[in-house]
Design an enzyme around this catalytic site. Structure first.
Site, PDB file in Angstrom:
ATOM      1  NE  ARG A   7     -85.545  75.938 -54.016  1.00  0.00           N
ATOM      2  CZ  ARG A   7     -86.463  76.094 -53.077  1.00  0.00           C
ATOM      3  NH1 ARG A   7     -87.558  75.379 -53.108  1.00  0.00           N
ATOM      4  NH2 ARG A   7     -86.289  76.949 -52.093  1.00  0.00           N
ATOM      5  CE  LYS A  30     -77.586  75.684 -35.586  1.00  0.00           C
ATOM      6  NZ  LYS A  30     -78.314  76.945 -35.425  1.00  0.00           N
ATOM      7  CG  HIS A  73     -72.403  81.352 -36.049  1.00  0.00           C
ATOM      8  ND1 HIS A  73     -73.625  80.764 -35.946  1.00  0.00           N
ATOM      9  CD2 HIS A  73     -72.531  82.556 -35.442  1.00  0.00           C
ATOM     10  CE1 HIS A  73     -74.452  81.570 -35.303  1.00  0.00           C
ATOM     11  NE2 HIS A  73     -73.811  82.674 -34.989  1.00  0.00           N
ATOM     12  CE  LYS A 132     -71.448  84.436 -31.932  1.00  0.00           C
ATOM     13  NZ  LYS A 132     -72.049  85.604 -32.542  1.00  0.00           N
ATOM     14  CD  GLU A 177     -81.090  84.848 -31.268  1.00  0.00           C
ATOM     15  OE1 GLU A 177     -80.708  85.305 -32.344  1.00  0.00           O
ATOM     16  OE2 GLU A 177     -81.671  83.756 -31.160  1.00  0.00           O
ATOM     17  CG  ASP A 209     -82.099  77.742 -34.104  1.00  0.00           C
ATOM     18  OD1 ASP A 209     -81.475  77.486 -35.149  1.00  0.00           O
ATOM     19  OD2 ASP A 209     -82.327  78.914 -33.728  1.00  0.00           O
ATOM     20  CG  HIS A 230     -75.101  78.342 -31.373  1.00  0.00           C
ATOM     21  ND1 HIS A 230     -74.226  77.912 -32.339  1.00  0.00           N
ATOM     22  CD2 HIS A 230     -76.104  78.962 -32.039  1.00  0.00           C
ATOM     23  CE1 HIS A 230     -74.707  78.262 -33.539  1.00  0.00           C
ATOM     24  NE2 HIS A 230     -75.837  78.890 -33.377  1.00  0.00           N
ATOM     25  CE  LYS A 289     -84.683  82.543 -33.052  1.00  0.00           C
ATOM     26  NZ  LYS A 289     -83.371  83.116 -33.317  1.00  0.00           N
TER      27      LYS A 289
HETATM   28  C1  BG6 Z   1     -78.202  80.624 -35.516  1.00  0.00           C
HETATM   29  C2  BG6 Z   1     -79.629  80.306 -35.217  1.00  0.00           C
HETATM   30  O1  BG6 Z   1     -77.422  79.471 -35.504  1.00  0.00           O
HETATM   31  O2  BG6 Z   1     -77.705  81.536 -34.539  1.00  0.00           O
HETATM   32  C3  BG6 Z   1     -80.479  81.558 -35.155  1.00  0.00           C
HETATM   33  O3  BG6 Z   1     -80.148  79.437 -36.214  1.00  0.00           O
HETATM   34  C4  BG6 Z   1     -79.875  82.564 -34.201  1.00  0.00           C
HETATM   35  O4  BG6 Z   1     -81.825  81.271 -34.781  1.00  0.00           O
HETATM   36  C5  BG6 Z   1     -78.399  82.780 -34.497  1.00  0.00           C
HETATM   37  O5  BG6 Z   1     -80.588  83.788 -34.332  1.00  0.00           O
HETATM   38  C6  BG6 Z   1     -77.745  83.634 -33.430  1.00  0.00           C
HETATM   39  O6  BG6 Z   1     -76.446  83.935 -33.838  1.00  0.00           O
HETATM   40  P1  BG6 Z   1     -75.714  85.237 -33.301  1.00  0.00           P
HETATM   41  O7  BG6 Z   1     -74.317  85.107 -33.804  1.00  0.00           O
HETATM   42  O8  BG6 Z   1     -76.454  86.410 -33.843  1.00  0.00           O
HETATM   43  O9  BG6 Z   1     -75.799  85.167 -31.804  1.00  0.00           O
END
Ligand code: BG6
Length: 489
Positions: free
Chosen positions: A48, A147, A177, A181, A215, A234, A239, A339
């Site tokens: 930006r 996402k 993502h 894995k 987490e 999220d 996931h 979290k």
């Molecule tokens: C992301 C979320 O998609 O995945 C985050 O937006 C989260 O909030 C993260 O911390 C966790 O990914 P990983 O691979 O560290 O488990």
């Protein structure tokens, strides 16, 4: 002779955002250094604010040192990598400011282009439209969407309609993502290359499934983003749903992208839409309060930003989900994510049914049911818990659980990150590990049901101390069914 790696132009929209610098750049650095990407390829970051090329390269260099494993950013290789980096300051929502980008890309009109949209999804439509208006979408262009796409089903559709008006479905890579894995992919290998599991994989033999993604981190400077999404949007809608699909899907006929995705969609569509009463009973929302993480005091969610807030956004979710089909009827899937929990771990537990009758007196101790334990992170392992006789002369026929461990770790000291694998798939044009539109829709449909009831019925978050395993209501949720969360470790 070995195949030449593809030469591509990669444009990262939101090039100085957290995701771009923390995950995408390090992944590209490895792909370049290991020669998965042709050396002439370019990485163009759009930003930006005005930034000189030197400032941009210095920032990327600093972040690579921060986010790559220690000792992995080689100074010798950095010189050649940095020469591939360019930065353009532009307003990505305004087609009028795409001239410089167009000039760069049009130097190599035949080259495959990868547009990585690492921005809020509300901008995806504007970016795609601007790319089309400026003639930058070629038949060999691909677009990667981060996402969560949208905030609910309606906004997802709105955004996706704009993207699909410009790109063909086969050019769209909706990334989750977790699917990149290694152990997650191993679920497919485990289930569909070992005949012993198929006859057991159903409600006759499986008591329940638990999926936990815990987490220790808080919102990590992303308060604004997180406040809008919360744990349900999220983590759960994407996931956790994807993990559930990989466990519950039927064997696909082939491993091609559509066969796999067709089976996943069937699972998502069979997820029970709970009514209000069930939602109140079978879901828990939590929010962390101040506590400790890794031995250090940490603030609560409301104070975890530059200024204190009032908010009812959940940082923890536990849900009992049910899949209404022949295979899974009556088998609960307990999902949990949060979290600032006590430990960072992601695991899937497949708990088999108890034996129908025990011939082992063992002081009245019940025979523990078998469990398949899939650890996704931080360590990767797959263990089958079996019962075994305690060795020795004095123990009679006393039993103990033993672990049959499948060693999934390779000797390679560094396994590729999920982003490396997925970016390589985009470069190689393989969409198998990406989400098709109907998959995302089906996941939103189910999540929306719960989100809407939470809102309509004012189901408030329950506080939990940072560094613990979430609110006690999450324990009650599973214990009400006569079960308990698997003890990690
Ligand atoms: C992301 C979320 O998609 O995945 C985050 O937006 C989260 O909030 C993260 O911390 C966790 O990914 P990983 O691979 O560290 O488990």
């Amino acid at each position: 002779m070995s195949k030449q790696p593809p030469v591509v132009d990669i444009v990262i929209f939101g090039g100085h955002g957290d995701l771009a610098l923390r995950k995408i750049m390090p992944a590209l650095y490895f792909l370049f250094s290991q020669k998965y990407i042709g050396v002439e390829s370019r990485i163009i970051s759009t930003v930006r604010h005005p930034f000189s090329q030197t400032e941009h390269r210095n920032l990327v260099h600093q972040k690579l040192h921060e986010y790559l494993p220690p000792g992995h950013c080689s100074e010798a290789y950095w010189q050649s990598f940095s020469a591939r980096l360019t930065c353009i300051s532009m307003d990505i929502t305004d087609a009028g400011s795409y001239t410089e980008l167009a000039g760069l890309l049009q130097k190599f009109p035949e080259r495959a282009r990868i547009y990585y949209l690492s921005t809020p999804s509300s901008l995806f439509g504007n970016i795609c439209t601007a790319l089309e208006q400026t003639g930058l979408v070629t038949p060999d262009s691909r677009v990667v969407l981060e996402k969560p796409i949208g905030h609910d089903m309606a906004s997802f559709r709105q955004i996706d309609d704009l993207v699909t008006a410009v790109f063909h479905e086969s050019q769209i890579f909706r990334i989750d993502h977790y699917l990149g894995k290694d152990t997650v992919q191993n679920i497919l290998a485990l289930r569909f290359s070992n005949a012993i599991f198929k006859p057991l994989w159903n409600s006759q033999n499986i008591d329940h499934v638990q999926i936990t993604v815990a987490e220790t981190v808080g919102v990590e400077g992303r308060w604004g983003y997180y406040e809008r999404y919360g744990a349900m949007r999220d983590m759960v809608q994407n996931h956790l749903m994807q993990l559930l699909c990989l466990i519950a899907m039927e064997p696909p006929g082939h491993l091609d992208s559509d066969s796999v995705r067709n089976e996943k969609v069937k699972v998502l569509k069979a997820l029970r839409k709970m009514d209000k009463r069930e939602i109140a009973e079978k879901t828990v929302r939590g929010q962390y309060r101040k506590g400790a993480s890794n031995g250090l005091p940490v603030p609560g969610y409301l104070e975890d930003d530059t200024e204190p807030h009032v908010s009812d956004t959940e940082t923890f979710v536990a849900i009992r989900a049910d899949i209404d089909n022949w295979t899974w009827s009556g088998v609960p899937f307990y999902l949990r994510t949060g979290k600032r929990m006590s430990e960072r771990f992601s695991e899937i537990i497949i708990q088999f049914k108890k034996i129908p009758h025990s011939v082992f007196p063992d002081n009245g101790k019940p025979v523990e049911p078998n469990k398949l334990v899939i650890h996704l992170q931080p360590e990767e392992s797959i263990k089958l818990l079996l019962m075994n006789k305690k060795p020795g002369l004095t123990n009679g026929m006393s039993l103990r659980p033993v672990e049959l461990e499948l060693n999934v770790a390779e000797d390679d000291p560094r396994s590729p990150t999920a982003y490396e694998r997925l970016l390589l798939d985009v470069i190689n044009n393989d969409p198998t590990l990406f989400m098709r539109r109907d998959e995302v829709e089906a996941a939103w449909e189910w999540a929306d049901y719960i989100l809407n009831h939470w809102e309509e019925d004012s189901i408030r978050v329950k506080g939990y101390t940072a560094g613990t395993d979430g609110p006690s209501a999450a324990v009650a949720l599973i214990e009400r069914d006569g079960r308990s969360w698997h003890e990690h470790g």
